[in-house]
Design a protein around this motif. Structure first.
Motif, mmCIF file in Angstrom:
data_model
loop_
_atom_site.group_PDB
_atom_site.id
_atom_site.type_symbol
_atom_site.label_atom_id
_atom_site.label_comp_id
_atom_site.label_asym_id
_atom_site.label_seq_id
_atom_site.Cartn_x
_atom_site.Cartn_y
_atom_site.Cartn_z
ATOM 1 N N UNK A 81 0.837 -1.199 0.000
ATOM 2 C CA UNK A 81 0.000 0.000 0.000
ATOM 3 C C UNK A 81 0.871 1.248 0.000
ATOM 4 N N UNK A 82 0.334 2.387 -0.457
ATOM 5 C CA UNK A 82 1.107 3.633 -0.372
ATOM 6 C C UNK A 82 1.591 3.868 1.060
ATOM 7 N N UNK A 83 2.743 4.499 1.186
ATOM 8 C CA UNK A 83 3.348 4.698 2.503
ATOM 9 C C UNK A 83 2.394 5.418 3.456
ATOM 10 N N UNK A 88 -1.098 5.200 8.356
ATOM 11 C CA UNK A 88 -2.423 5.403 8.956
ATOM 12 C C UNK A 88 -2.950 4.110 9.571
ATOM 13 N N UNK A 89 -2.601 2.986 8.965
ATOM 14 C CA UNK A 89 -3.139 1.694 9.414
ATOM 15 C C UNK A 89 -2.451 1.150 10.670
ATOM 16 N N UNK A 90 -1.325 1.718 11.062
ATOM 17 C CA UNK A 90 -0.558 1.181 12.189
ATOM 18 C C UNK A 90 -1.286 1.394 13.511
ATOM 19 N N UNK A 91 -1.207 0.389 14.384
ATOM 20 C CA UNK A 91 -1.783 0.522 15.719
ATOM 21 C C UNK A 91 -0.692 0.668 16.782
ATOM 22 N N UNK A 121 8.354 -1.365 10.171
ATOM 23 C CA UNK A 121 7.119 -1.283 9.386
ATOM 24 C C UNK A 121 7.363 -1.010 7.907
ATOM 25 N N UNK A 122 8.462 -0.310 7.581
ATOM 26 C CA UNK A 122 8.745 -0.001 6.176
ATOM 27 C C UNK A 122 10.197 0.412 6.037
ATOM 28 N N UNK A 148 8.526 -7.380 3.639
ATOM 29 C CA UNK A 148 8.585 -6.054 4.265
ATOM 30 C C UNK A 148 8.273 -4.974 3.234
ATOM 31 N N UNK A 149 7.386 -4.040 3.550
ATOM 32 C CA UNK A 149 7.088 -2.951 2.612
ATOM 33 C C UNK A 149 8.329 -2.091 2.367
ATOM 34 N N UNK A 150 8.681 -1.900 1.108
ATOM 35 C CA UNK A 150 9.839 -1.071 0.762
ATOM 36 C C UNK A 150 9.398 -0.011 -0.240
ATOM 37 N N UNK A 151 9.958 1.182 -0.085
ATOM 38 C CA UNK A 151 9.502 2.329 -0.869
ATOM 39 C C UNK A 151 10.691 3.097 -1.451
#
Length: 243
Positions: A81-83, A88-91, A121-122, A148-151
């Protein structure tokens, strides 16, 4: 256009998390060990085309002799998903790794593997003047590159600014820093910023860090490999985050 992933861990991770992107699997016709057979059985269950070929053909396809007897051809990898959406989704408080111009694919792969193990997280890095996530990176990352999300970002300094506006603190690792990493409070929303091999940070990246931290160096060497230093710093942050 297809790409390749090679190595047992990398291919196994791809099968587990993104099997729909695999178009074909090639393996060493002479290799019969249990690890390889387990991966082939998983691929067969997923309905993936499997072709036995000789070792020379595998090396030609991989462009390397580190393939461990298996190569996957991929047509697409599921994007993260976009960074902004991910944050926003993190708790829990964001925990990020930013790599400034790490050009060695082995170091990038090792950093991804460590970041995944630490629960980052990223991972963020520049599109230019940086290693891209390729077959070598995926092999070294041992499956982390698929998870792992990478950007890769066009403007790293601008990205850092945007993250700071979200309340994320930037801690840069630098040998000339006054404070040691162990003396700092790293429990909140944090991004660890690591510089390139040898040269360290670019000027703009350094200027955008809120704090600089160093590792205590007792021996004769002046610095550590970037992936080793990343691991030490990330797990100090993990220790503090766990309280």
């Amino acid at each position: 256009m297809s790409d390749i992933v090679y190595g047992l861990h990398a291919v196994q991770s791809l099968l587990k998390h993104q099997s729909a992107g695999i178009t074909a699997l090639f393996h060493d016709v002479k290799r019969q060990d249990q690890r390889l057979q387990a991966v082939l059985a998983e691929a067969e269950k997923a309905g993936i085309s499997i072709t036995p070929i000789n070792k020379a053909e595998l090396e030609a396809k991989a462009g390397s002799d580190k393939h461990q007897g298996i190569i996957a051809e991929i047509s697409s990898i599921k994007s993260h998903p976009p960074l902004e959406d991910l944050l926003v989704s993190l708790d829990e408080a964001p925990f990020l790794l930013i790599l400034d111009s790490v050009t060695d694919p082995h170091n990038l792969g090792a950093c991804l593997r460590t970041a995944d193990a630490a629960g980052v997280h990223a991972v963020i890095f520049p599109k230019d003047k940086s290693a891209a996530i390729n077959a070598t990176v995926r092999k070294v990352a041992c499956g982390a590159a698929e998870v792992i999300p990478s950007y890769p970002v066009t403007n790293l300094a601008r990205c850092i600014d945007q993250l700071k506006q979200r309340g994320i603190w930037m801690v840069g690792a630098a040998g000339e820093a006054e404070q040691e990493i162990y003396q700092m409070d790293l429990k909140g929303p944090m991004a660890l910023v690591m510089g390139a091999e040898g040269k360290g940070f670019r000027r703009l990246t350094r200027e955008h860090c809120d704090y600089l931290a160093k590792l205590p160096m007792a021996g004769s060497v002046s610095s550590l490999n970037v992936s080793v230093a990343t691991g030490i710093c990330l797990f100090e942050m993990v220790r503090q985050r766990k309280g």
